[in-house]
Design a protein around this motif. Structure first.
Motif, PDB file in Angstrom:
ATOM      1  N   LEU A   1       0.857  -1.176   0.000  1.00  0.00           N
ATOM      2  CA  LEU A   1       0.000   0.000   0.000  1.00  0.00           C
ATOM      3  C   LEU A   1       0.895   1.228   0.000  1.00  0.00           C
ATOM      4  CD1 LEU A   1      -3.184   0.719   2.029  1.00  0.00           C
ATOM      5  CD2 LEU A   1      -1.257   2.288   2.264  1.00  0.00           C
ATOM      6  N   GLN A   2       0.679   2.128  -0.947  1.00  0.00           N
ATOM      7  CA  GLN A   2       1.440   3.369  -0.997  1.00  0.00           C
ATOM      8  C   GLN A   2       0.483   4.542  -0.857  1.00  0.00           C
ATOM      9  OE1 GLN A   2       3.836   2.330  -4.709  1.00  0.00           O
ATOM     10  NE2 GLN A   2       5.366   3.453  -3.528  1.00  0.00           N
ATOM     11  N   THR A   3       0.669   5.321   0.208  1.00  0.00           N
ATOM     12  CA  THR A   3      -0.191   6.479   0.404  1.00  0.00           C
ATOM     13  C   THR A   3       0.117   7.544  -0.644  1.00  0.00           C
ATOM     14  OG1 THR A   3       1.374   7.361   2.036  1.00  0.00           O
ATOM     15  CG2 THR A   3      -0.504   6.094   2.875  1.00  0.00           C
ATOM     16  N   LEU A   4      -0.906   8.335  -0.960  1.00  0.00           N
ATOM     17  CA  LEU A   4      -0.786   9.375  -1.980  1.00  0.00           C
ATOM     18  C   LEU A   4      -1.052  10.744  -1.378  1.00  0.00           C
ATOM     19  CD1 LEU A   4      -2.937   7.763  -4.854  1.00  0.00           C
ATOM     20  CD2 LEU A   4      -0.453   7.628  -4.570  1.00  0.00           C
ATOM     21  N   LEU A   5      -0.426  11.745  -1.950  1.00  0.00           N
ATOM     22  CA  LEU A   5      -0.784  13.117  -1.633  1.00  0.00           C
ATOM     23  C   LEU A   5      -2.150  13.420  -2.233  1.00  0.00           C
ATOM     24  CD1 LEU A   5       2.608  14.858  -2.494  1.00  0.00           C
ATOM     25  CD2 LEU A   5       1.681  14.554  -0.196  1.00  0.00           C
ATOM     26  N   TRP A   6      -2.908  14.287  -1.580  1.00  0.00           N
ATOM     27  CA  TRP A   6      -4.134  14.776  -2.198  1.00  0.00           C
ATOM     28  C   TRP A   6      -3.744  15.729  -3.327  1.00  0.00           C
ATOM     29  CZ3 TRP A   6      -8.513  12.430  -0.790  1.00  0.00           C
ATOM     30  CH2 TRP A   6      -8.565  11.816   0.451  1.00  0.00           C
ATOM     31  N   PRO A   7      -4.565  15.825  -4.383  1.00  0.00           N
ATOM     32  CA  PRO A   7      -4.192  16.660  -5.535  1.00  0.00           C
ATOM     33  C   PRO A   7      -3.819  18.091  -5.178  1.00  0.00           C
ATOM     34  CG  PRO A   7      -6.099  15.321  -6.073  1.00  0.00           C
ATOM     35  CD  PRO A   7      -5.835  15.115  -4.610  1.00  0.00           C
ATOM     36  N   ASP A   8      -4.514  18.694  -4.199  1.00  0.00           N
ATOM     37  CA  ASP A   8      -4.207  20.090  -3.868  1.00  0.00           C
ATOM     38  C   ASP A   8      -2.938  20.229  -3.026  1.00  0.00           C
ATOM     39  OD1 ASP A   8      -5.117  19.030  -1.515  1.00  0.00           O
ATOM     40  OD2 ASP A   8      -6.668  20.532  -1.151  1.00  0.00           O
ATOM     41  N   GLU A   9      -2.281  19.103  -2.693  1.00  0.00           N
ATOM     42  CA  GLU A   9      -1.019  19.162  -1.953  1.00  0.00           C
ATOM     43  C   GLU A   9       0.181  19.186  -2.895  1.00  0.00           C
ATOM     44  OE1 GLU A   9      -1.890  16.987   2.284  1.00  0.00           O
ATOM     45  OE2 GLU A   9      -1.663  15.670   0.545  1.00  0.00           O
ATOM     46  N   VAL A  10      -0.053  19.052  -4.186  1.00  0.00           N
ATOM     47  CA  VAL A  10       1.026  19.127  -5.178  1.00  0.00           C
ATOM     48  C   VAL A  10       1.057  20.543  -5.741  1.00  0.00           C
ATOM     49  CG1 VAL A  10       1.941  18.236  -7.353  1.00  0.00           C
ATOM     50  CG2 VAL A  10       0.771  16.695  -5.760  1.00  0.00           C
ATOM     51  N   ARG A  11       2.162  21.214  -5.589  1.00  0.00           N
ATOM     52  CA  ARG A  11       2.287  22.603  -6.037  1.00  0.00           C
ATOM     53  C   ARG A  11       2.416  22.687  -7.550  1.00  0.00           C
ATOM     54  NH1 ARG A  11       6.916  24.279  -1.583  1.00  0.00           N
ATOM     55  NH2 ARG A  11       5.558  24.300   0.258  1.00  0.00           N
ATOM     56  N   GLU A  12       1.945  23.808  -8.062  1.00  0.00           N
ATOM     57  CA  GLU A  12       2.110  24.067  -9.492  1.00  0.00           C
ATOM     58  C   GLU A  12       3.530  24.565  -9.749  1.00  0.00           C
ATOM     59  OE1 GLU A  12       0.105  23.564 -12.042  1.00  0.00           O
ATOM     60  OE2 GLU A  12      -1.506  22.736 -10.794  1.00  0.00           O
ATOM     61  N   ALA A  13       4.137  24.065 -10.816  1.00  0.00           N
ATOM     62  CA  ALA A  13       5.471  24.531 -11.194  1.00  0.00           C
ATOM     63  C   ALA A  13       5.310  25.766 -12.080  1.00  0.00           C
ATOM     64  CB  ALA A  13       6.226  23.429 -11.943  1.00  0.00           C
ATOM     65  N   ASP A  14       5.520  26.927 -11.502  1.00  0.00           N
ATOM     66  CA  ASP A  14       5.318  28.189 -12.216  1.00  0.00           C
ATOM     67  C   ASP A  14       6.673  28.849 -12.445  1.00  0.00           C
ATOM     68  OD1 ASP A  14       4.276  30.439 -13.367  1.00  0.00           O
ATOM     69  OD2 ASP A  14       3.582  31.354 -11.490  1.00  0.00           O
TER      70      ASP A  14
END
Length: 302
Positions: free
Chosen positions: A160-173
């Motif tokens: 089992l591999q836990t995942l970050l929630w989508p809003d926890e990944v920053r946008e690369a700007d």
């Protein structure tokens, strides 16, 4: 290994009782902070920023500060009331192609061990994942924190591999990457040739943590050469205040408590030097207003 969680994988109408084990562990040399002069361990106290007094773990709560500066205090009871529908269940939500899970989302990895009576349904889920080349997207609550996760097969074990929630990944700007860059065919060919010259099958066992290895050798060399010292004995409670910082801190904390109690009763607060015996301290008496204000200010500063 010691199981850190027990529950079940809910796979359609099939329930697979499992135990969860941490699959990874950092390899590090444990170092302590010590006083260079005498080797004493450096300790940290949890101190209240308002009254300067040490706070016991049982008296600590969690707080959230709002945008307008208000404080919301959350107790253990508040957290117990929060819904955790997947508290003892790994709920399979869907099966997706393995290559659709972006590696940036992956967090911690755990092994799933089935109960003896659940080996067959465990093997059934494992075989289905391997046959379809998919991973199971699941929800799980570990240590009262709900997470998204995926189930995949590694050797004969479901991990089992836990995942970050989508809003926890920053946008690369990075606007600089929007600039037009001209890469000549010859340059691309040369770069591709370099990649091919270093191409290999990945074998992590051929690499090692050179820093940790060097640190272990350094410690071993100091031990073998006798460059060690006995840990200092803890200070005795009978030591005078000049020799023990912890005793001074304790007396200062007691003095603040006494001053706080006197202030609550409406009595004047008189400063007592750190380390002075309470029995020898002069009783608080009436003082001119200016002198009283100065005394309170000094007490707060202490």
């Amino acid at each position: 290994m010691r199981a850190i969680w027990k529950g079940a994988v809910a796979f359609g109408l099939v329930n697979v009782p499992v135990r969860l084990y941490a699959a990874t562990g950092e390899h590090e040399v444990r170092l302590h902070q010590v006083h260079r002069e005498d080797g004493g361990r450096i300790r940290y106290r949890k101190v209240c920023s308002v009254d300067g007094e040490s706070v016991e773990w049982s008296d600590i709560a969690k707080g959230y500060e709002t945008e307008d500066g208000e404080l919301v205090v959350l107790t253990d009871e508040d957290f117990r009331r929060l819904p955790l529908s997947t508290e003892r269940e790994i709920e399979v939500l869907e099966f997706v192609p393995a290559d659709q899970v972006d590696p940036i989302l992956l967090q911690k990895t755990y092994f799933l061990e089935p109960d003896k009576a659940a080996v067959k349904p465990y093997a059934l889920l494992r075989g289905a994942l391997e046959e379809t080349d998919r991973v199971a997207v699941v929800k799980v609550a570990i240590r009262q924190r709900e997470s998204m996760a995926v189930l995949r097969v590694r050797d004969k074990v479901i991990v089992l591999q836990t995942l970050l929630w989508p809003d926890e990944v920053r946008e690369a700007d990075f606007p600089v990457l929007d600039d037009d860059v001209t890469v000549r065919p010859q340059e691309l060919t040369m770069a591709s040739s370099l990649v091919e010259s270093l191409a290999a099958d990945f074998d992590p066992s051929q690499y090692e943590d050179a820093y940790v290895a060097a640190l272990e050798q350094l410690i071993a060399a100091k031990v073998s050469s006798g460059d060690t010292q006995a840990p200092p004995a803890p200070p005795s409670q009978e030591d005078d205040t000049e020799g023990g910082g912890e005793v001074v801190d304790l007396l200062a904390a007691l003095q603040r408590s006494v001053d706080k109690a006197r202030a609550a009763r409406g009595e004047d607060v008189e400063e007592t030097p750190a380390g002075a015996d309470e029995a020898t301290s002069k009783p608080a008496g009436k003082k001119p207003a200016a002198k009283k204000a100065a005394s309170r200010k000094a007490t707060k500063a202490s």
